[in-house]
Motif scaffolding. Structure first.
Motif, PDB file in Angstrom:
ATOM      1  N   TYR A 163      -0.734  -7.006  -9.576  1.00 32.47           N
ATOM      2  CA  TYR A 163      -1.324  -5.671  -9.661  1.00 32.47           C
ATOM      3  C   TYR A 163      -0.683  -4.902 -10.805  1.00 32.47           C
ATOM      4  N   ASP A 186      -0.427  -5.005  -2.291  1.00 31.85           N
ATOM      5  CA  ASP A 186      -0.214  -6.090  -1.320  1.00 31.85           C
ATOM      6  C   ASP A 186       0.900  -5.664  -0.379  1.00 31.85           C
ATOM      7  N   HIS A 239       2.329  -7.223   1.795  1.00 31.61           N
ATOM      8  CA  HIS A 239       3.269  -8.310   2.094  1.00 31.61           C
ATOM      9  C   HIS A 239       4.171  -8.649   0.906  1.00 31.61           C
ATOM     10  N   ALA A 240       3.942  -8.035  -0.242  1.00 35.98           N
ATOM     11  CA  ALA A 240       4.744  -8.348  -1.435  1.00 35.98           C
ATOM     12  C   ALA A 240       6.196  -7.916  -1.230  1.00 35.98           C
ATOM     13  N   ASP A 265     -11.885  -8.395   1.016  1.00 30.48           N
ATOM     14  CA  ASP A 265     -10.495  -7.984   0.773  1.00 30.48           C
ATOM     15  C   ASP A 265     -10.411  -6.605   0.130  1.00 30.48           C
ATOM     16  N   HIS A 279       0.950   0.420  -2.301  1.00 25.43           N
ATOM     17  CA  HIS A 279      -0.499   0.195  -2.260  1.00 25.43           C
ATOM     18  C   HIS A 279      -1.232   1.500  -1.980  1.00 25.43           C
ATOM     19  N   ALA A 282       5.606  -3.559  -2.390  1.00 29.88           N
ATOM     20  CA  ALA A 282       4.370  -3.530  -1.595  1.00 29.88           C
ATOM     21  C   ALA A 282       3.642  -2.192  -1.682  1.00 29.88           C
ATOM     22  N   GLU A 334       5.269 -11.524  -6.645  1.00 34.12           N
ATOM     23  CA  GLU A 334       4.165 -11.186  -5.749  1.00 34.12           C
ATOM     24  C   GLU A 334       3.511  -9.870  -6.158  1.00 34.12           C
TER      25      GLU A 334
END
Length: 345
Positions: A157, A145, A147-148, A206, A273, A271, A153
């Motif tokens: 994951y 994510d 935006h985490a 997504d 990823h 964040a 948040e």
């Protein structure tokens, strides 16, 4: 000790494959055909490895093996693309410098890039007994994510982690946020993708909903797949070695915070990823998974085509956008500045 143990395991032939190999750097640039298809440039810098048909759109029907003329990966039939964001060092004066990524253990001569795993059981289990389904042409997925900025948040994951390397072969402990101290041998990021597929969709809006983690436990513990995602796939895992040690002698920010930041501004590390677009030729991945192939060392004995690090390094693309991503920059490419989460102090 870690790699000595794995070498011993490699001498025992598994029932089915556990594959570990490297892909040298293809290109570093602001393209992201999965999250921002068609955007040229995309919002932030990525490092991409794999087949040289990578482009801004990567339509689902694209014949990646057919359109690629080379790949940066050890397996010559792997024209997939694997990519992550790029790490930067934030200096005391607020400027940014890209952190190089380097070849992993056993791949020190590689031109940067990522180390890729395809596993059917736990990584430390040399007797891979499970049957897993290879991905299909057009398959793609994303994990993480952007935006985490908090632990809560990021907790959605599993196993997107950092290891602060005091030795070259260290692989623990792992953290979910950036290490908060100087790491003698650099920082390793490890990114593990979900392993349960819905059996129908090659992608989802997504890029995550068609995949799931096991219903209980983890892939490594043999947790079962949920009824909504009944097909067990290989565990895809990336390892990335970041050469942060060259920044240890520089002045770190006066506020004492971690000086590293992702190319999209995240300074917490939450964040983290990664992106994956499948592109193995024909059914070559399933053949690899079904063979007693350990890492990559004995794979040629079972008919799998391998290439040398020198040949991997020869495959490259030119960035589509001419911009400075490597010098001392006043802002990250795309105009980003460091972003801290509300609980990071």
């Amino acid at each position: 000790m870690y790699w000595k143990s794995l070498l011993v395991l490699a001498l025992a032939v598994p029932g089915r494959a556990i594959v570990r190999f490297h892909c040298s750097q293809l290109v570093r640039e602001r393209l992201d055909p999965l999250v921002e298809p068609g955007a040229n440039p995309s919002a932030h810098v990525h490092q991409i490895v794999g087949g040289n048909s990578f482009n801004a759109t990567m339509e689902p029907g694209k014949d990646m093996p057919g359109e690629s003329t080379c790949t940066t990966c050890t397996f010559a039939d792997d024209f997939s693309n694997y990519w992550t964001a790029v790490m930067y060092f934030r200096a005391k004066n607020g400027t940014y410098k890209r952190v190089p990524n380097i070849g992993n253990n056993q791949f020190e001569k590689a031109n940067g890039g990522l180390t890729i795993y395809y596993m059917q059981d736990a990584i430390y289990d040399e007797n891979q007994k499970s049957n897993v389904t290879a991905f299909k042409p057009g398959f793609r997925m994303f994990i993480g994510d952007v935006h985490a900025r908090t632990l809560a948040e990021a907790s959605r994951y599993r196993y997107l982690t950092y290891t602060c390397l005091d030795t070259w072969t260290q692989r623990s402990p792992e953290t979910i946020a950036f290490p908060q101290r100087k790491c003698k041998e650099g920082i390793m990021t490890t990114l593990r993708f979900p392993t349960c597929w819905d059996g129908k969709n090659l992608d989802s809006p997504d890029h995550m909903s068609h995949m799931s983690y096991p219903e209980t436990g983890t892939f490594e513990s043999g947790g079962p797949c949920p009824a909504t995602h009944p097909v067990r796939t290989a565990q895809v895992m990336f390892e990335v070695l970041w050469d942060t040690k060259q920044f240890n002698d520089l002045e770190w920010p006066e506020d004492g915070r971690n000086p590293f930041v992702w190319s999209f501004g995240d300074a917490t590390g939450y964040a983290n990823h990664a992106d994956y677009v499948f592109g193995w030729k024909d059914n070559s991945l399933q053949k690899v998974l079904d063979s007693p192939c350990y890492f990559y060392t004995n794979c040629s004995e079972y008919g799998h085509k391998l290439q040398s690090v020198e040949d991997m390094n020869k495959c490259a693309q030119k960035p589509v956008l001419e911009e400075d991503i490597d010098g001392w920059l006043d802002a990250l490419p795309g105009g980003y500045q460091s972003q801290y989460g509300p609980t990071s102090g």
